[in-house]
Scaffold this motif. Sequence first.
Motif, PDB file in Angstrom:
ATOM      1  N   ILE A 228      -6.420   1.388   3.562  1.00 52.53           N
ATOM      2  CA  ILE A 228      -5.968  -0.155   3.523  1.00 52.53           C
ATOM      3  C   ILE A 228      -7.125  -0.655   3.583  1.00 52.53           C
ATOM      4  CG2 ILE A 228      -5.152  -1.680   4.880  1.00 52.53           C
ATOM      5  CD1 ILE A 228      -2.800   0.279   5.535  1.00 52.53           C
TER       6      ILE A 228
ATOM      7  N   PRO B 105      -4.795  -3.782  -2.120  1.00 52.91           N
ATOM      8  CA  PRO B 105      -4.308  -2.403  -1.509  1.00 52.91           C
ATOM      9  C   PRO B 105      -3.250  -1.755  -2.792  1.00 52.91           C
ATOM     10  CG  PRO B 105      -3.890  -4.201  -0.055  1.00 52.91           C
ATOM     11  CD  PRO B 105      -4.577  -4.924  -1.043  1.00 52.91           C
TER      12      PRO B 105
ATOM     13  N   GLY C 225      -4.144   1.806  -3.630  1.00 48.03           N
ATOM     14  CA  GLY C 225      -3.173   2.886  -3.332  1.00 48.03           C
ATOM     15  C   GLY C 225      -2.631   3.498  -4.629  1.00 48.03           C
TER      16      GLY C 225
ATOM     17  N   GLY D  98      -8.488  -1.060   0.177  1.00 50.51           N
ATOM     18  CA  GLY D  98      -7.736  -2.270  -0.712  1.00 50.51           C
ATOM     19  C   GLY D  98      -8.014  -3.418  -0.303  1.00 50.51           C
TER      20      GLY D  98
ATOM     21  N   TYR E 141       0.869  -1.121  -0.070  1.00 53.20           N
ATOM     22  CA  TYR E 141       0.111   0.112  -0.073  1.00 53.20           C
ATOM     23  C   TYR E 141       0.890   1.333  -0.057  1.00 53.20           C
ATOM     24  CZ  TYR E 141      -3.582   3.487   1.189  1.00 53.20           C
ATOM     25  OH  TYR E 141      -4.320   4.567   1.409  1.00 53.20           O
TER      26      TYR E 141
END
Length: 536
Positions: free
Chosen positions: A367, A394, A398, A370, A71
């Motif tokens: 997160i 992630p 991200g 994700g 991430y």
Amino acid sequence: MTALIGLLERDSLLLLFLVAALGYLLGQVRVRGFGLGVAAVLFVGLGFGALSPLLKLPDFVYQFGLVLFVYTIALASGPGFFAALRRRGLGDNLLVGGVLGAVALLAWLLGRLLGLEGGFQAGLLAGALTNTPALAGVIETLQARGASATLLGQPVAAYALAYPVGVVGMLLALHLAWRVWGKHQPAEAGSEIEVRTLEVGQCDLTGLTLEELLRAKGWHVVFGRYRRGAEVRLATPDLRLAVGDRITVVGLASDLEPVAQALGRWVPESLEQDRQTLDFRRVFLSNPKVAGHTLGELDLPRRLGVVATRIRRGDLEFLPEPRTVLELGDRVRVLGPKERIAEASRYLGDSYRALSEVDVLSFGLGIALGLLLGNLSLPLPGGGGFKLGLAGGPLVVGLVLGALNRSGPVLWQLPYNANLTLRQLGVILFLAGIGLRSGYTFVQTLTQGGALTLFLTGAALTLSAAFLTLWIGHRLLGIRLETLSGLLAGLQGQPAVLAFALEKAGNERPNLGYATVYPLAMLLKILFAQLLLGGG
């Protein structure tokens, strides 16, 4: 020895930190410029894990490390990833994507020829291209399928055998390319940022403001001070130059020449020596309300009476533009009257303490999004489904959030230093966990006599990626070797290769090439490793 092993079997925290510390120490050892770096934690973990099948960490440790690592990398790479899909970056990414596809196909063909299972194929691809997220995605997929310890050990063993030559092979290929092609490189103007003083002569452009000049001519420069008569003032965007004015221009040497040709001539005078009226200061951007906005939106000259002349992000210094998005941790060099410099410092934050803090709300929410995406089952042609998992979910989120920078009041960015710290912590947790869990199987693989085959196959994949990139890029596409070296480092995702390229080039072009292709290369390597795993 037996007592120590028994203690480590009972105390997971002691085992984790011992492996991390010894791995870090081993990673600092360099032989002719080559070192394992943080990847040494994996090898130390394998060594400890080989002592006993009970020397392992809970699954949560490496899963948490994996999510943290992927991430934070994606968050930092998001802006570059989407920007690279425009203009010149599209061609560079097509080159790297084509090479990675060819290497993945070669891994599959060699695997079929040598009778290697999908786990070995995927691990070889990840190791030959030194890509830890790809290995992480493979491990996570195998675990989701309920794979045995033996199957889980296959990609790790292949990765560990292929990783060293994955670094050394790339360095050797780059060294050979510079030996063969480097001496034939045409001379080029320097790529370091310079500051020169220009005297304005007779021309048709003096009626335009500096803002209009930059927009009309497309100049990639920044104007700082100017002197008219005996007075030195700040060159604001609404300034209209007059014949005889002297003004400082900041930019790369290749970008400065067109400015002189259009406006006048360079003179040896330095306006920066006088700091009585105007001063400059590097200010740390720590104000989350400012981060995530472009310089054009902030309009510092009109809002605060200062001009941003340079930005330093990490170890890279570059010129600001109106579309430049400021990030937490940027060091902005501002120029202006002394009293306005202090005001600008307060506005931008300039707090070391704030830069070490993490916005837990945005970090945790990102997160969580994700992980939710990673748990979604995406339908595949012919039935079945595919999950992005702990690595892919992630990563995708991200990249998107990193490119967005902020959504209303929510700032997705992390301070630069905090991002690096969390990233390093994540990769250490992951490598230590996977190394310990796979150490016993790794030794069994070595004793079964297949190590040499895996090593040579990994070397073939690394060298194929290197020479395909260098040959096609230089001989067929005519990419300068400095930029091409950065593209190869970005394809590999290997800091050691980038450092070697920077040393050979003597300028920042490798950094630009690296940043252009790194995000897409990382994503493709994760995807191709998953495909190889499914084909085994």
